[in-house]
Scaffold this motif. Structure first.
Motif, PDB file in Angstrom:
ATOM      1  N   ARG A   1       0.809  -1.218   0.000  1.00  0.00           N
ATOM      2  CA  ARG A   1       0.000   0.000   0.000  1.00  0.00           C
ATOM      3  C   ARG A   1       0.842   1.267   0.000  1.00  0.00           C
ATOM      4  O   ARG A   1       0.495   2.250  -0.672  1.00  0.00           O
TER       5      ARG A   1
ATOM      6  N   VAL B   1      -3.309  -0.822 -10.347  1.00  0.00           N
ATOM      7  CA  VAL B   1      -4.256  -0.375  -9.329  1.00  0.00           C
ATOM      8  C   VAL B   1      -3.972   1.085  -9.020  1.00  0.00           C
ATOM      9  O   VAL B   1      -2.814   1.491  -8.856  1.00  0.00           O
TER      10      VAL B   1
ATOM     11  N   LEU C   1      -6.726   4.105  -4.491  1.00  0.00           N
ATOM     12  CA  LEU C   1      -7.429   2.917  -4.028  1.00  0.00           C
ATOM     13  C   LEU C   1      -6.579   2.138  -3.041  1.00  0.00           C
ATOM     14  O   LEU C   1      -7.084   1.605  -2.049  1.00  0.00           O
TER      15      LEU C   1
ATOM     16  N   ASP D   1      -6.717   3.628   0.360  1.00  0.00           N
ATOM     17  CA  ASP D   1      -8.040   3.605   0.983  1.00  0.00           C
ATOM     18  C   ASP D   1      -8.161   2.351   1.837  1.00  0.00           C
ATOM     19  O   ASP D   1      -8.200   1.235   1.325  1.00  0.00           O
TER      20      ASP D   1
ATOM     21  N   PHE E   1     -10.871  -0.335   1.047  1.00  0.00           N
ATOM     22  CA  PHE E   1     -10.680  -1.266  -0.056  1.00  0.00           C
ATOM     23  C   PHE E   1      -9.985  -2.528   0.444  1.00  0.00           C
ATOM     24  O   PHE E   1      -8.891  -2.465   0.998  1.00  0.00           O
TER      25      PHE E   1
ATOM     26  N   GLN F   1      -0.556   5.187 -10.402  1.00  0.00           N
ATOM     27  CA  GLN F   1      -0.949   3.787 -10.339  1.00  0.00           C
ATOM     28  C   GLN F   1       0.251   2.936  -9.931  1.00  0.00           C
ATOM     29  O   GLN F   1       1.407   3.355 -10.078  1.00  0.00           O
TER      30      GLN F   1
END
Length: 412
Positions: free
Chosen positions: A100, A214, A218, A221, A224, A384
């Motif tokens: 992440r 991705v 996102l 978050d 998610f 991304q």
């Protein structure tokens, strides 16, 4: 057993009973339009319910998988409050933080922990911010592997071994069934009958999920569910490729599929269309030596199962039987079956059924574990992050006598 599974089993048996009552009432006359409609509706519902039962039973089986073994460590954790479970939890936390937030958000201790589970990749790219791919943590790996298994039933049945490296693995073979002992006469020398060993090599073909991008927003978050979504996508892609090759792989630069290297035990009648009879299944079963039939089962596509469900034995009893009692699977002629839709559909000359003991007949070699590579800088201007997973494995027929294939006859 869950309430939902019990309800489906009861519904399946109820539908089957109604269909048999309807069949008995039409044995000596033609169907009415209403009876045809009722039969078709019942058969369609039976297919739906049977498929749902299979899904729930597979899910229940996955709940029994032993996930207690740590895959990231090398022995007990020497740090205070350590132990395998604690170490696994810390590895997973570091891994998902890395996914992440990136490598720079990890503490030195987390970086060291990831490095111990690090997987070397030979072809390194300048756009990758690690020298290879990190081994995924247990929860992530289990989800990805389960997704792979769901696509191909054969992977559940085969003898699966794991190795730490990808070097060619010599695998010995032996068929000593032609030799047997004898009575030794008095003052007679014992004969020498050597065991003939063969050898096959199991390689390590690399399967990739290809790239998934991705959005950075996102990933950041917390709502998610990355831990479920990402392994599901990557595992599905790898699973489709692996499942196909376990069935129809050529054995050249890919695994050897069971329909390619397996032996045909029964060939159907010559016909313009794909047909199968009760006698065909009996001949197929007995083409496998009785030593293997105690653990034997059918492997076939759903389209083949549909044909078999219409077959009856010499007493006009259907070969396919629904779940007899909760906890027992549906059977074909008394044998359990696995639906694998990578098996060929019924067609002229197609090898559409495999029958036997696949734990003894087919071997799958997996190298290390599923690994994940992250390409963070390559798509930075798009905000991304790229992900792709890969797994290394090979498969071969181990004991060719353990199973046989049914092949439809040629065109008339």
């Amino acid at each position: 057993m869950s309430t939902a599974l019990k309800r489906l089993i009861d519904e399946q048996n109820e539908i089957w009973t109604r269909m048999q009552d309807l069949r008995r009432g039409m044995e000596d006359r033609d169907l009415t339009a209403e009876e045809r409609q009722n039969w078709d509706l019942a058969e369609a519902r039976l297919s739906v319910v049977s498929a749902d039962i299979d899904r729930l039973q597979r899910a229940a089986a996955l709940d029994q998988v032993d996930r207690s073994q740590i895959i990231t460590g090398r022995g007990d954790d020497p740090t205070p409050g350590g132990g395998q479970e604690a170490r696994e939890a810390r590895y997973a936390e570091a891994f998902y933080t890395f996914i992440r937030r990136g490598l720079d958000r990890l503490t030195p201790a987390q970086r060291d922990l990831l490095s111990e589970g690090f997987g070397e990749v030979r072809a390194q790219g300048t756009v990758v911010d690690t020298a290879g791919g990190y081994l995924v943590p247990e929860g992530f790996r289990a989800t990805m592997t389960e997704t792979m298994v769901a696509f191909g039933g054969l992977l559940n049945l085969a003898n699966v071994i794991a190795t730490g490296t990808g070097q060619d693995l010599p695998w010995p073979t032996n068929d000593d069934t032609a030799n047997k002992g004898r009575i030794l006469a008095e003052n007679t020398q014992v004969n020498e009958v050597n065991v003939t060993l063969g050898q096959r090599k199991l390689k390590a073909h690399t399967y990739t999920s290809d790239l998934v991008r991705v959005a950075l927003a996102l990933l950041q978050d917390s709502v998610f569910n990355l831990e479920t979504w990402l392994p599901g996508v990557l595992g599905t892609r790898i699973g489709r490729a692996v499942s196909e090759h376990l069935v129809i792989g050529t054995g050249v630069d890919q695994p050897e599929g069971i329909t390619v290297g397996g032996i045909v035990g029964k060939t159907g009648a010559i016909s313009a269309t794909a047909v199968i009879t009760y006698d065909d299944l009996i001949d197929l079963e007995h083409s496998v030596n009785s030593a293997y039939r105690g653990s034997a089962r059918y492997v076939l596509a759903d389209s083949m199962l549909k044909l078999i469900r219409k077959l009856k034995d010499g007493q006009n009893r259907p070969l396919w039987q629904p779940v007899p009692v909760p906890g027992f699977p549906a059977t074909i002629n008394g044998f359990a079956y696995t639906v694998d839709d990578d098996m060929p559909d019924p067609a002229v000359s197609a090898k559409s059924i495999a029958f036997g003991d696949f734990k003894r007949g087919y071997i799958v070699r997996q190298v290390r574990d599923v690994q994940l590579m992250i390409l963070r800088e390559r798509y930075a201007d798009y905000l991304q992050v790229g992900f792709h997973g890969f797994a290394r494995l090979d498969a071969r027929i181990d004991d060719a006598a353990a199973f046989r294939l049914f092949q439809h006859g040629a065109a008339s």
